[in-house]
Design a protein around this motif. Structure first.
Motif, PDB file in Angstrom:
ATOM      1  N   ASP A 180       0.821  -1.212   0.000  1.00 47.20           N
ATOM      2  CA  ASP A 180       0.000   0.000   0.000  1.00 47.20           C
ATOM      3  C   ASP A 180       0.853   1.259   0.000  1.00 47.20           C
ATOM      4  OD1 ASP A 180      -2.174  -1.666   0.165  1.00 47.20           O
ATOM      5  OD2 ASP A 180      -2.352  -1.522   2.330  1.00 47.20           O
ATOM      6  N   ASP A 202       0.151   1.577  -4.402  1.00 49.81           N
ATOM      7  CA  ASP A 202      -1.264   1.370  -4.116  1.00 49.81           C
ATOM      8  C   ASP A 202      -2.156   1.560  -5.347  1.00 49.81           C
ATOM      9  OD1 ASP A 202      -3.048   0.877  -1.701  1.00 49.81           O
ATOM     10  OD2 ASP A 202      -4.055   2.535  -2.711  1.00 49.81           O
ATOM     11  N   GLU A 236      -0.048  -2.239  -8.128  1.00 45.27           N
ATOM     12  CA  GLU A 236      -1.261  -2.987  -7.775  1.00 45.27           C
ATOM     13  C   GLU A 236      -2.445  -2.510  -8.600  1.00 45.27           C
ATOM     14  OE1 GLU A 236      -2.206  -1.993  -3.747  1.00 45.27           O
ATOM     15  OE2 GLU A 236      -1.112  -3.699  -2.948  1.00 45.27           O
TER      16      GLU A 236
HETATM   17 CA    CA Z   1      -4.586  -2.366  -0.162  1.00 44.33          CA
END
Ligand code: CA
Ligand code: C2E
Ligand code: CA
Ligand code: CA
Length: 278
Positions: A180, A202, A236
């Motif tokens: 994150d 993130d 991500e």
């Molecule tokens: Ca996350």
């Protein structure tokens, strides 16, 4: 109007009470869930963006509650963290993922890296590194094929102990990813001060690609900074071609997201591995 206001307050506190009871009930049931085999792992492929081939998988936990649908980790991991169950769960996830990896390596005739989310409370155990070492040795996989994903909040309590444990793990060959990345305000400090091998950018940054120029500038700067520090970047939540080509162009190393594959249970992932490794 006054009457209505009072009713509202009544309903509100009633709902809060119900929520508290539901949470306590869930906490009790979670206690047994491990032994009853109700916890299960889904896996999401992690892709080398240059070759667009699979390099590893992230294990993502779900709870197959007997009377409900699959329960999301967002719902029960916080409960596990508050009740002290989390350490047992973290170790279970590691062991299960290591055993699964061995099966897949035979399927693809390659060596996939397995990435496991490890939350905060575990880093309060001074012998965590030894516990992890034991599991990896028992399952017979190479420590360099294991990555632990941690978040910044992990270390707010005892930074020194946390760093010590991370260094031990790295010495064994395990890699550490900061999860994150970019969501906390002290991110840059952590990037320099924590012994980490990778950052996971993130999803909030990735899904704004193509919509906000400022956001793209930040993503680019983070990747350049990470490269200068010799840290891998994993993006991500890549959901489309546009995001993928932007990230490829600026030299982001790895990525994961629905564009390649959603997280799936092992039997589905086995097919995904075949597709993504050929
Ligand atoms: Ca996350
Ligand atoms: P995370 O580690 O940031 O995991 C990424 C989340 O994004 C996963 O949600 C994944 O399913 C989702 N995701 C992946 N690609 C995409 C995409 O392209 N689009 C969208 N919209 N979402 C995507 P999930 O599986 O619900 O997990 C949520 C969080 O729960 C994880 O966030 C992690 O913090 C925690 N968690 C999951 N498994 C474990 C575990 O085994 N142990 C611990 N301690 N925490 C876990
Ligand atoms: Ca993660
Ligand atoms: Ca993440």
């Amino acid at each position: 109007a006054k009457e209505q206001g009072r009713n509202k307050i009544f309903i509100y506190s009633n709902a809060m009470q119900e929520k508290r009871v539901a949470t306590m009930e869930l906490a009790n049931q979670l206690h047994n869930a491990i032994n009853k085999g109700e916890l299960t792992l889904h896996y999401q492929p992690i892709i080398d963006l240059k070759t667009e081939k699979i390099t590893g998988l992230e294990a993502l936990i779900r709870w197959q509650h007997p009377e409900k649908d699959l329960i999301s980790p967002m719902e029960f991991i916080p409960i596990a963290e508050n009740t002290g169950l989390i350490h047992q769960i973290n170790l279970w996830v590691l062991k299960t993922a290591c055993l699964q990896k061995k099966i897949w390596d035979k399927v693809c005739n390659c060596s996939l890296k397995i990435s496991v989310n490890f939350s905060c409370k575990s880093f309060e155990y001074p012998d965590l590194a030894e516990q992890i070492k034991n599991i990896i040795e028992e399952t017979g996989i190479n420590p360099t094929d294991v990555q632990l994903e941690i978040t910044e909040t992990t270390f707010l309590d005892n930074l020194q102990l946390g760093i010590e444990i991370l260094k031990k793990l790295q010495k064994m060959g395990i890699t550490i990813a900061l999860d994150d990345f970019g969501t906390g305000y002290s991110s840059l400090t952590y990037l320099i001060n924590l012994p980490i091998d990778a950052v996971k950018l993130d999803r909030d940054f990735i899904n704004k690609i193509g919509h906000r120029k400022e956001n793209e500038i930040i993503v680019k700067a983070i990747i350049e900074l990470a490269k200068a520090l010799n840290i891998q970047v994993v993006a991500e939540g890549i959901e489309n071609r546009e995001q993928l080509s932007f990230l490829k162009n600026i030299g982001c190393h790895q990525g994961q997201g629905y564009h390649f594959s959603k997280p799936y249970p092992p039997y589905v992932i086995e097919e995904q591995i075949k597709i993504l490794s050929s």
